[in-house]
Scaffold this active site. Structure first.
Site, PDB file in Angstrom:
ATOM      1  N   CYS A  92       3.289  -9.542 -22.950  1.00 20.16           N
ATOM      2  CA  CYS A  92       3.186  -8.649 -21.791  1.00 20.16           C
ATOM      3  C   CYS A  92       4.343  -8.829 -20.817  1.00 20.16           C
ATOM      4  CB  CYS A  92       1.847  -8.823 -21.082  1.00 20.16           C
ATOM      5  SG  CYS A  92       1.627 -10.462 -20.366  1.00 20.16           S
ATOM      6  N   HIS A 145       0.808  -1.218   0.000  1.00 13.46           N
ATOM      7  CA  HIS A 145       0.000   0.000   0.000  1.00 13.46           C
ATOM      8  C   HIS A 145       0.841   1.268   0.000  1.00 13.46           C
ATOM      9  CE1 HIS A 145      -3.410  -2.627   1.447  1.00 13.46           C
ATOM     10  NE2 HIS A 145      -3.756  -2.141   0.279  1.00 13.46           N
TER      11      HIS A 145
END
Ligand code: PEP
Ligand code: MG
Length: 579
Positions: free
Chosen positions: A509, A187
């Site tokens: 990717c 976070h």
């Protein structure tokens, strides 16, 4: 001067004095005598006031800074701090002989358990918030003072940073973040990216190196692109930094100016450039840099560093915000890709001798189908049509597919998710199903199942590791870590042929797509969609615009017969346009 390596968590370069923030572990609380109860009740109520006011302030500041979604999280938490149901439980605990800290811990566990037991998505999501808020109140009580702050522009150095602390540090004085632990999906890293603050995390030895000069002010340079920090830089490094900073500013201006140009070769072959993102906060920058959609949305950030899985509603919110940010372009949501190499508390996977060959990603589905069905439901709900203009296609991609049987698992989970939503009458939209090609077998037997899918995407990071048997995280094996290995190129070539025969879209990717010489080789092999970290878009676009497809094709086919990755790289570096 000391140079230390970590993981690049938020791009950009910053330099300044370091401030070491020490975050105390949360205490467990203690038993009290009845005579102490009144004082403990007062400590608890004071903590409610301090915490809720601090959260309201934080919410207002984060929203005013242009991040209303992040602001709303903290506003809801302020309301929880004042929740009378929480107060009732804490007061009972204190009367039963616990101090305010023990009371808060027990009350939060009790309330969160009740919320989860109701079986309602929204209420379950609130349970994790209750625990978070109680933790903050415990911090207030235990520290009996405000959280650490900065009195001048500094680089924050810490073991790890809780999100509330990251958000509450004064933005104008927070130049950069360097953490001993943590990962780019933590976070703190997510918030740093949202705020544009350079950050490097997972820097082994950072705190010990800083502590070797106690009391001295240590200057530090953070390179959030390369994932490196320099402590106590010498004059030549400081000069390098000045040069790098002005070159970076020029490159950033040029990248934005060129973002609208098509990635088209001089002889007219167009390539679609897409972004790889790890959080919704990265969308805005990727769009500004000209990404024509998301080729890989790594969703692990939603699942790690928490004690329970994210709710369906939380996932819908995250996926939908990306789908809206990129409309009308496609967004490819990758199903959870974790396992023994990245343990998660609520997924007890026994220790494995070879986690990269173990129970990871979709291989968890037999034991935990709920995780994947919830994720698929959330993706389908994020694809529901809206009034304000068309959304782009929503694609869902499964990692770690080995063969047709794994593909069947994906299709069955998607069927189940769709049927459930239909039966419940929950609005949802179509999703295109695809897989990652990152295990060689999945390419070699592609003919047996490609026709059942909408697309496939080459995950060349893992494809390299599984093709040449080299652990991708082992820095001692760095000389093997080049995806331009002819064996990988041959597999890409095979995949292009098989996807073409089945009539499905094929993209790349893995990191290879964002490496200009490798990107040229892929275009030469027939790849027309490249997905990469947003900062790589400009250089790849420029390389493609300065090349002739006919030359790339000839060189790529010749590369299949080269003896080594080094030899291939040399040939494609020579093809890079000047400037
Ligand atoms: C890959 O393996 O190439 C890939 C894109 O996925 P990840 O790096 O997340 O494993
Ligand atoms: Mg992979």
């Amino acid at each position: 001067m000391r140079r230390l390596r970590g993981a690049a968590a938020s791009p950009g370069i910053a330099s300044g004095p370091s401030v070491h923030l020490v975050i105390a572990p949360r205490p467990a609380g203690r038993r009290i005598a009845p005579a102490e109860a009144l004082a403990e009740l007062e400590r608890f109520h004071a903590a409610v006031t301090v915490t809720s006011e601090a959260l309201e302030e934080l919410a207002a500041r984060v929203s005013a800074d242009g991040h209303p979604d992040e602001g709303a999280i903290f506003r809801a938490q302020a309301a929880m701090a004042r929740d009378p149901a929480l107060a009732d439980l804490v007061e009972t605990q204190i009367r039963d002989g616990g101090d305010a800290i023990a009371g808060l811990g027990a009350a939060a566990a009790d309330l969160a358990g009740q919320l989860r037991g109701l079986g309602d998505e929204l209420l379950s999501a609130r349970a994790a918030d209750v625990e978070d808020v109680a933790g903050r109140m415990i911090d207030v009580i235990a520290r009996s003072g405000p959280p650490p702050t900065l009195d001048r522009p500094s680089i924050v150095v810490a073991d790890d940073l809780p999100p509330s602390l990251t958000a509450s540090l004064p933005r104008e004085r927070l130049l950069g973040i360097a953490l001993e632990t943590g990962s780019p999906t933590a976070h703190a890293a997510i918030l740093a990216r949202a705020y544009g603050i350079p950050a490097v995390v997972g820097i082994a030895g950072l705190l010990a190196t800083l502590d070797s000069a106690p009391g001295e002010e240590v200057q530090i340079i953070i390179d959030g692109d390369a994932g490196e920090v320099v402590l106590d830089p010498d004059e030549s490094t400081a000069a390098w930094l000045r040069e790098r900073t002005s070159a970076a500013a020029l490159a950033a201006d040029r990248a934005l100016a060129e973002a609208t140009l098509a990635a088209i070769t001089r002889d007219g072959v167009e390539v679609t450039l897409l972004a790889n993102i790890g959080t919704p906060a990265e969308s805005e920058r990727a769009v500004a840099l000209g990404a024509k959609g998301v080729g890989l949305f790594r969703t692990e950030f939603l699942f790690i560093e928490r004690s329970t899985p994210p709710s369906e509603v939380e996932q819908v919110r995250a996926y939908r915000s990306v789908v809206e940010a990129f409309a009308p372009h496609p967004v490819t949501i990758r199903l959870l890709d974790v396992g023994g190499d990245k343990p998660i508390p609520y997924l007890p996977i026994p220790p494995e001798a070879n986690p990269f060959l173990g129970v990871r990603a979709l291989r968890l589905a037999p034991d935990r189908p709920d995780l994947f069905v919830t994720q698929l439901r959330a993706a389908m709900r994020a694809a529901a049509p809206r009034d304000g203009g068309p959304l782009g296609p929503v694609k869902v991609m499964a990692p770690m597919i080995a063969d047709a049987t794994d593909t069947d698992v994906l299709l069955a989970l998607a069927d189940r998710a769709r049927t459930e939503l239909d039966q419940e009458g929950v609005p949802h939209g179509p999703v295109i199903l695809g897989i990652m090609l990152e295990i060689p077998s999945a390419i070699l037997v592609g003919d047996s199942y490609f026709g059942r899918l909408g697309f496939a995407s080459l995950g060349t990071n893992d494809l390299l590791q599984y093709t040449i048997a080299v652990d991708r995280g082992n820095s001692q094996l760095a000389r093997y870590q080049d995806s331009l290995h002819p064996a990988v190129l041959r597999l890409v070539h095979e995949a292009v042929e098989r996807a073409g025969r089945a009539g499905i879209e094929l993209s790349v990717c893995g990191e290879m797509a964002g490496d200009p010489p490798a990107a040229l080789a892929l275009v030469g092999l027939g790849i027309r969609q490249l997905s990469m970290a947003a900062p790589s878009l400009a250089a790849v676009r420029r390389a493609i615009r300065g090349s002739d497809h006919a030359t790339l094709e000839r060189e790529a086919l010749a590369a299949l017969d080269q003896p080594s990755a080094g030899a291939v790289r040399e040939r494609f570096v020579a093809l890079l346009p000047a400037g």
